[in-house]
Design a protein around this motif. Structure first.
Motif, short mmCIF file in Angstrom:
data_model
loop_
_atom_site.label_atom_id
_atom_site.label_comp_id
_atom_site.label_asym_id
_atom_site.label_seq_id
_atom_site.Cartn_x
_atom_site.Cartn_y
_atom_site.Cartn_z
N ALA A 127 0.83 -1.20 0.00
CA ALA A 127 0.00 0.00 0.00
C ALA A 127 0.87 1.26 0.00
O ALA A 127 0.66 2.18 -0.80
N LEU A 133 -0.18 5.07 -0.66
CA LEU A 133 -1.41 4.98 0.11
C LEU A 133 -1.09 4.82 1.59
O LEU A 133 0.05 4.52 1.98
N TYR A 146 -4.65 0.79 3.81
CA TYR A 146 -5.60 1.01 2.72
C TYR A 146 -6.29 -0.27 2.27
O TYR A 146 -7.49 -0.29 2.02
N PHE A 147 -5.54 -1.37 2.18
CA PHE A 147 -6.10 -2.62 1.67
C PHE A 147 -6.74 -3.48 2.76
O PHE A 147 -7.27 -4.56 2.45
N TYR A 180 -5.64 -2.79 -9.13
CA TYR A 180 -5.66 -1.76 -8.08
C TYR A 180 -4.75 -0.59 -8.46
O TYR A 180 -5.08 0.57 -8.22
N SER A 181 -3.59 -0.91 -9.02
CA SER A 181 -2.58 0.12 -9.31
C SER A 181 -2.75 0.77 -10.68
O SER A 181 -1.91 1.57 -11.10
N VAL A 195 -6.84 2.51 -7.38
CA VAL A 195 -6.71 3.32 -6.17
C VAL A 195 -6.52 4.80 -6.53
O VAL A 195 -6.03 5.14 -7.62
#
Length: 331
Positions: free
Chosen positions: A164, A169, A173-174, A253-254, A291
Protein backbone atom coordinates in the motif's frame (compact mmCIF):
# COMPACT_ATOMS: atom_id res chain seq x y z
CA UNK A 1 18.55 -17.24 -23.80
CA UNK A 2 17.72 -17.70 -20.13
CA UNK A 3 19.88 -15.80 -17.69
CA UNK A 4 20.08 -14.24 -14.26
CA UNK A 5 20.58 -10.49 -14.43
CA UNK A 6 22.39 -9.21 -11.37
CA UNK A 7 20.18 -6.86 -9.37
CA UNK A 8 17.27 -6.91 -11.80
CA UNK A 9 15.26 -8.92 -9.28
CA UNK A 10 16.30 -7.45 -5.92
CA UNK A 11 16.81 -9.32 -2.66
CA UNK A 12 15.05 -7.33 0.06
CA UNK A 13 15.65 -7.66 3.79
CA UNK A 14 12.17 -7.36 5.28
CA UNK A 15 13.27 -8.05 8.85
CA UNK A 16 13.52 -4.39 9.93
CA UNK A 17 10.01 -3.63 8.64
CA UNK A 18 8.54 -6.69 10.34
CA UNK A 19 10.26 -5.68 13.58
CA UNK A 20 8.82 -2.16 13.38
CA UNK A 21 12.13 -0.33 12.97
CA UNK A 22 11.39 3.38 12.36
CA UNK A 23 11.65 4.28 8.67
CA UNK A 24 11.95 0.66 7.57
CA UNK A 25 8.45 0.54 6.05
CA UNK A 26 9.09 3.54 3.80
CA UNK A 27 12.50 2.24 2.70
CA UNK A 28 11.11 -1.19 1.88
CA UNK A 29 8.12 0.31 0.07
CA UNK A 30 10.43 2.38 -2.12
CA UNK A 31 12.34 -0.78 -3.11
CA UNK A 32 9.10 -2.64 -3.78
CA UNK A 33 7.86 0.20 -5.97
CA UNK A 34 11.04 0.18 -8.06
CA UNK A 35 10.88 -3.57 -8.59
CA UNK A 36 7.14 -3.62 -9.31
CA UNK A 37 7.59 -0.99 -12.01
CA UNK A 38 10.29 -3.18 -13.58
CA UNK A 39 10.12 -6.98 -13.36
CA UNK A 40 7.32 -7.30 -10.81
CA UNK A 41 9.44 -9.89 -8.99
CA UNK A 42 11.46 -9.59 -5.79
CA UNK A 43 13.06 -11.87 -3.23
CA UNK A 44 12.31 -11.61 0.49
CA UNK A 45 14.98 -12.40 3.08
CA UNK A 46 14.65 -12.41 6.90
CA UNK A 47 10.90 -12.92 6.58
CA UNK A 48 10.46 -14.81 9.84
CA UNK A 49 8.91 -18.00 8.46
CA UNK A 50 10.88 -20.97 9.85
CA UNK A 51 12.61 -22.97 7.14
CA UNK A 52 11.35 -26.13 8.81
CA UNK A 53 7.80 -25.23 7.78
CA UNK A 54 8.74 -24.91 4.11
CA UNK A 55 10.80 -28.11 4.28
CA UNK A 56 7.87 -29.91 5.86
CA UNK A 57 5.54 -28.74 3.12
CA UNK A 58 7.95 -29.83 0.36
CA UNK A 59 8.28 -33.22 2.04
CA UNK A 60 4.50 -33.54 2.30
CA UNK A 61 4.17 -32.73 -1.40
CA UNK A 62 6.70 -35.39 -2.36
CA UNK A 63 4.87 -37.99 -0.24
CA UNK A 64 1.52 -37.15 -1.78
CA UNK A 65 2.69 -37.28 -5.40
CA UNK A 66 4.42 -40.61 -4.72
CA UNK A 67 1.04 -42.20 -3.96
CA UNK A 68 -0.44 -44.62 -6.51
CA UNK A 69 -2.40 -42.83 -9.22
CA UNK A 70 -5.71 -44.34 -8.17
CA UNK A 71 -5.30 -42.96 -4.63
CA UNK A 72 -4.59 -39.48 -5.98
CA UNK A 73 -7.49 -39.64 -8.43
CA UNK A 74 -9.82 -40.49 -5.56
CA UNK A 75 -9.14 -36.92 -4.41
CA UNK A 76 -9.54 -35.31 -7.84
CA UNK A 77 -10.73 -31.71 -7.84
CA UNK A 78 -14.39 -30.93 -8.28
CA UNK A 79 -16.07 -27.62 -8.98
CA UNK A 80 -14.08 -25.81 -6.29
CA UNK A 81 -10.54 -26.79 -7.35
CA UNK A 82 -9.67 -28.40 -4.03
CA UNK A 83 -7.63 -31.58 -4.14
CA UNK A 84 -5.73 -33.34 -6.91
CA UNK A 85 -5.37 -31.98 -10.44
CA UNK A 86 -3.78 -34.60 -12.71
CA UNK A 87 -1.38 -33.86 -15.54
CA UNK A 88 -3.18 -32.64 -18.66
CA UNK A 89 -6.08 -30.95 -16.89
CA UNK A 90 -5.00 -27.31 -17.22
CA UNK A 91 -4.37 -25.23 -20.33
CA UNK A 92 -3.73 -21.55 -19.62
CA UNK A 93 -6.10 -20.13 -22.23
CA UNK A 94 -6.33 -16.76 -20.47
CA UNK A 95 -2.67 -15.96 -21.14
CA UNK A 96 -2.11 -12.74 -23.08
CA UNK A 97 1.60 -13.40 -23.62
CA UNK A 98 1.56 -16.76 -25.38
CA UNK A 99 -0.96 -18.80 -27.35
CA UNK A 100 -0.98 -21.77 -25.02
CA UNK A 101 -2.39 -24.87 -26.71
CA UNK A 102 -0.92 -27.71 -24.66
CA UNK A 103 -1.60 -28.74 -21.07
CA UNK A 104 0.90 -27.89 -18.37
CA UNK A 105 3.36 -30.69 -17.70
CA UNK A 106 2.67 -30.97 -13.99
CA UNK A 107 0.29 -32.41 -11.45
CA UNK A 108 -1.02 -30.38 -8.53
CA UNK A 109 -2.80 -30.54 -5.21
CA UNK A 110 -4.83 -27.53 -4.04
CA UNK A 111 -5.37 -26.56 -0.40
CA UNK A 112 -7.39 -23.64 0.92
CA UNK A 113 -8.62 -22.52 4.33
CA UNK A 114 -9.42 -25.59 6.42
CA UNK A 115 -13.11 -25.33 7.25
CA UNK A 116 -15.00 -27.65 9.57
CA UNK A 117 -17.97 -29.45 8.04
CA UNK A 118 -20.36 -27.51 10.26
CA UNK A 119 -18.84 -24.09 9.55
CA UNK A 120 -21.66 -21.63 8.74
CA UNK A 121 -20.08 -20.76 5.38
CA UNK A 122 -19.93 -24.45 4.43
CA UNK A 123 -23.49 -25.10 5.57
CA UNK A 124 -24.69 -22.04 3.64
CA UNK A 125 -22.91 -23.19 0.47
CA UNK A 126 -21.11 -19.90 -0.05
CA UNK A 127 -19.41 -19.67 -3.47
CA UNK A 128 -15.79 -20.83 -3.70
CA UNK A 129 -15.77 -22.11 -0.14
CA UNK A 130 -15.44 -25.84 0.44
CA UNK A 131 -13.78 -28.60 2.41
CA UNK A 132 -10.19 -29.56 1.72
CA UNK A 133 -9.71 -33.09 0.40
CA UNK A 134 -7.19 -34.79 2.64
CA UNK A 135 -5.44 -38.06 1.69
CA UNK A 136 -6.43 -40.66 4.30
CA UNK A 137 -3.20 -42.64 4.19
CA UNK A 138 -0.66 -39.87 4.77
CA UNK A 139 -0.20 -39.19 8.49
CA UNK A 140 1.05 -35.66 9.14
CA UNK A 141 0.22 -34.38 5.65
CA UNK A 142 -2.63 -32.16 6.77
CA UNK A 143 -0.67 -30.80 9.73
CA UNK A 144 2.46 -29.99 7.68
CA UNK A 145 0.64 -28.26 4.85
CA UNK A 146 -1.70 -26.30 7.09
CA UNK A 147 1.17 -25.14 9.31
CA UNK A 148 2.83 -23.74 6.21
CA UNK A 149 -0.43 -22.27 4.92
CA UNK A 150 -1.05 -20.49 8.22
CA UNK A 151 2.46 -19.05 8.37
CA UNK A 152 2.28 -17.82 4.78
CA UNK A 153 -1.07 -16.13 5.25
CA UNK A 154 0.32 -14.33 8.29
CA UNK A 155 3.40 -13.19 6.33
CA UNK A 156 1.26 -12.01 3.41
CA UNK A 157 -0.91 -9.94 5.76
CA UNK A 158 2.19 -8.38 7.31
CA UNK A 159 3.54 -7.49 3.86
CA UNK A 160 0.27 -5.92 2.69
CA UNK A 161 0.92 -2.46 4.23
CA UNK A 162 4.26 -2.23 2.42
CA UNK A 163 2.54 -2.67 -0.95
CA UNK A 164 0.00 0.00 0.00
CA UNK A 165 2.76 2.45 0.94
CA UNK A 166 4.58 1.57 -2.30
CA UNK A 167 1.52 2.93 -4.12
CA UNK A 168 1.49 6.14 -2.07
CA UNK A 169 -1.41 4.98 0.11
CA UNK A 170 -1.94 4.70 3.86
CA UNK A 171 -0.55 1.42 5.26
CA UNK A 172 -4.04 0.15 6.11
CA UNK A 173 -5.60 1.01 2.72
CA UNK A 174 -6.10 -2.62 1.67
CA UNK A 175 -7.09 -3.91 5.12
CA UNK A 176 -10.83 -4.07 4.54
CA UNK A 177 -10.56 -5.94 1.23
CA UNK A 178 -8.27 -8.50 2.89
CA UNK A 179 -10.15 -9.03 6.15
CA UNK A 180 -11.03 -12.52 4.93
CA UNK A 181 -8.50 -13.10 2.14
CA UNK A 182 -8.76 -15.75 -0.56
CA UNK A 183 -5.65 -17.89 -0.19
CA UNK A 184 -4.57 -21.08 -1.94
CA UNK A 185 -1.57 -23.32 -1.37
CA UNK A 186 -0.77 -25.31 -4.49
CA UNK A 187 1.58 -28.27 -4.28
CA UNK A 188 3.10 -28.97 -7.69
CA UNK A 189 5.23 -31.75 -9.15
CA UNK A 190 6.81 -30.96 -12.52
CA UNK A 191 7.75 -33.86 -14.74
CA UNK A 192 11.26 -33.80 -16.24
CA UNK A 193 11.50 -32.01 -19.57
CA UNK A 194 15.18 -32.34 -20.51
CA UNK A 195 14.44 -31.84 -24.20
CA UNK A 196 12.54 -28.79 -25.37
CA UNK A 197 9.15 -29.40 -26.96
CA UNK A 198 7.40 -26.76 -29.02
CA UNK A 199 4.93 -24.77 -26.89
CA UNK A 200 5.03 -27.32 -24.04
CA UNK A 201 5.95 -26.14 -20.59
CA UNK A 202 5.93 -27.30 -17.00
CA UNK A 203 3.79 -24.20 -16.57
CA UNK A 204 3.01 -22.18 -19.68
CA UNK A 205 3.70 -18.42 -19.86
CA UNK A 206 1.09 -16.59 -17.79
CA UNK A 207 0.46 -13.97 -15.16
CA UNK A 208 -0.89 -14.86 -11.74
CA UNK A 209 -4.46 -13.77 -11.22
CA UNK A 210 -4.52 -13.06 -7.48
CA UNK A 211 -2.81 -10.13 -5.66
CA UNK A 212 0.69 -11.36 -4.81
CA UNK A 213 2.27 -14.82 -4.84
CA UNK A 214 4.92 -16.26 -2.50
CA UNK A 215 7.18 -19.03 -3.74
CA UNK A 216 9.59 -20.88 -1.49
CA UNK A 217 12.87 -21.67 -3.22
CA UNK A 218 12.76 -25.05 -4.95
CA UNK A 219 15.69 -27.45 -4.95
CA UNK A 220 15.85 -27.37 -8.76
CA UNK A 221 15.66 -24.35 -11.10
CA UNK A 222 12.74 -23.90 -13.43
CA UNK A 223 11.01 -20.57 -12.87
CA UNK A 224 11.69 -17.99 -15.58
CA UNK A 225 10.54 -14.36 -15.65
CA UNK A 226 10.02 -12.27 -18.78
CA UNK A 227 11.34 -8.73 -18.58
CA UNK A 228 9.65 -5.78 -20.26
CA UNK A 229 12.26 -6.12 -23.02
CA UNK A 230 11.28 -9.73 -23.69
CA UNK A 231 14.27 -11.45 -22.07
CA UNK A 232 13.65 -14.50 -19.88
CA UNK A 233 15.63 -14.55 -16.65
CA UNK A 234 15.71 -16.54 -13.43
CA UNK A 235 15.23 -15.04 -9.96
CA UNK A 236 18.13 -15.34 -7.50
CA UNK A 237 18.13 -18.85 -6.03
CA UNK A 238 18.93 -18.10 -2.39
CA UNK A 239 17.97 -20.84 0.08
CA UNK A 240 15.58 -19.74 2.78
CA UNK A 241 14.11 -16.82 0.84
CA UNK A 242 10.78 -16.31 -0.90
CA UNK A 243 10.35 -15.21 -4.48
CA UNK A 244 7.39 -12.83 -4.58
CA UNK A 245 5.60 -11.64 -7.69
CA UNK A 246 2.80 -9.20 -8.34
CA UNK A 247 -0.39 -10.53 -9.84
CA UNK A 248 -3.39 -9.34 -11.80
CA UNK A 249 -5.41 -7.81 -8.94
CA UNK A 250 -2.51 -5.65 -7.80
CA UNK A 251 -2.22 -4.60 -11.43
CA UNK A 252 -5.88 -3.54 -11.43
CA UNK A 253 -5.66 -1.76 -8.08
CA UNK A 254 -2.58 0.12 -9.31
CA UNK A 255 -4.10 1.00 -12.70
CA UNK A 256 -1.22 -0.99 -14.25
CA UNK A 257 1.50 0.94 -12.43
CA UNK A 258 2.46 -2.41 -10.93
CA UNK A 259 1.51 -4.52 -13.94
CA UNK A 260 2.05 -8.27 -13.37
CA UNK A 261 4.99 -9.88 -15.11
CA UNK A 262 4.63 -13.01 -17.28
CA UNK A 263 6.51 -16.05 -16.08
CA UNK A 264 6.79 -19.74 -16.93
CA UNK A 265 8.33 -22.97 -15.65
CA UNK A 266 10.60 -25.25 -17.65
CA UNK A 267 11.97 -28.25 -15.76
CA UNK A 268 15.02 -28.99 -17.91
CA UNK A 269 16.45 -31.42 -15.36
CA UNK A 270 16.14 -35.20 -15.34
CA UNK A 271 14.38 -35.16 -11.98
CA UNK A 272 10.95 -34.37 -10.62
CA UNK A 273 10.76 -30.74 -9.50
CA UNK A 274 8.55 -29.62 -6.62
CA UNK A 275 7.04 -26.20 -5.92
CA UNK A 276 4.71 -24.89 -3.21
CA UNK A 277 3.38 -21.48 -4.33
CA UNK A 278 1.09 -19.60 -1.96
CA UNK A 279 -1.45 -17.36 -3.66
CA UNK A 280 -2.78 -14.36 -1.70
CA UNK A 281 -5.87 -12.56 -2.92
CA UNK A 282 -8.59 -10.28 -1.60
CA UNK A 283 -11.83 -11.53 -0.12
CA UNK A 284 -14.42 -12.89 -2.53
CA UNK A 285 -16.73 -9.94 -1.93
CA UNK A 286 -13.99 -7.32 -2.41
CA UNK A 287 -14.55 -4.97 -5.35
CA UNK A 288 -11.27 -4.15 -7.04
CA UNK A 289 -11.10 -0.55 -8.23
CA UNK A 290 -8.03 1.50 -9.24
CA UNK A 291 -6.71 3.32 -6.17
CA UNK A 292 -6.81 7.15 -5.92
CA UNK A 293 -3.03 7.55 -6.02
CA UNK A 294 -2.88 5.87 -9.44
CA UNK A 295 -5.71 7.76 -11.14
CA UNK A 296 -5.62 11.32 -12.46
CA UNK A 297 -6.82 13.45 -15.35
CA UNK A 298 -3.82 12.35 -17.38
CA UNK A 299 -4.07 8.71 -16.20
CA UNK A 300 -7.78 7.84 -16.05
CA UNK A 301 -8.91 4.54 -14.60
CA UNK A 302 -8.35 1.68 -17.05
CA UNK A 303 -10.57 -0.79 -15.24
CA UNK A 304 -14.20 -0.87 -14.15
CA UNK A 305 -14.93 -2.17 -10.65
CA UNK A 306 -14.63 -5.96 -10.48
CA UNK A 307 -15.88 -8.26 -7.75
CA UNK A 308 -13.16 -10.78 -6.98
CA UNK A 309 -15.61 -13.68 -6.83
CA UNK A 310 -16.71 -13.00 -10.42
CA UNK A 311 -13.07 -12.87 -11.52
CA UNK A 312 -12.28 -16.24 -9.92
CA UNK A 313 -15.35 -17.90 -11.40
CA UNK A 314 -14.53 -16.84 -14.95
CA UNK A 315 -10.90 -17.95 -14.68
CA UNK A 316 -11.79 -21.41 -13.46
CA UNK A 317 -14.38 -21.89 -16.16
CA UNK A 318 -11.84 -20.93 -18.83
CA UNK A 319 -8.64 -22.70 -17.78
CA UNK A 320 -9.74 -26.04 -16.31
CA UNK A 321 -11.03 -28.93 -18.38
CA UNK A 322 -13.23 -30.36 -15.62
CA UNK A 323 -15.17 -27.09 -15.36
CA UNK A 324 -15.89 -27.11 -19.10
CA UNK A 325 -16.85 -30.80 -19.07
CA UNK A 326 -19.42 -29.96 -16.40
CA UNK A 327 -21.20 -27.92 -19.05
CA UNK A 328 -20.54 -24.46 -17.63
CA UNK A 329 -20.71 -21.50 -19.93
CA UNK A 330 -17.47 -19.59 -20.37
CA UNK A 331 -18.31 -15.91 -20.30
Amino acid sequence: MNQTVEGRIPVLDVGPMLEGVPGAMDALAASIARSCRDTGFLVLANHGVPQALADGCFEAAARFFALPEEEKLALKVGMLNLGFLPTGAQVIRTSTVNHNTKPNLNESFYISRDYAADDPDIVAGKPFIGLNRWPPGLPGFREATMAYYTAMQALAQRMLPAFAVALGLAPDYFAEDFTDPSCTLRLIRYQPQPEAEDNRFGFAPHIDTNFITFLAQSALPGLEVRTREGTWLRPPAIPGTFVVNTAEMLGRYSNDRFAPTPHRVVNASNQMRYAIPFFFGPGNDAVITPVPSCVSETEPAKYAPLRYLDHRRKLNQTNFAHRQQAGETVA
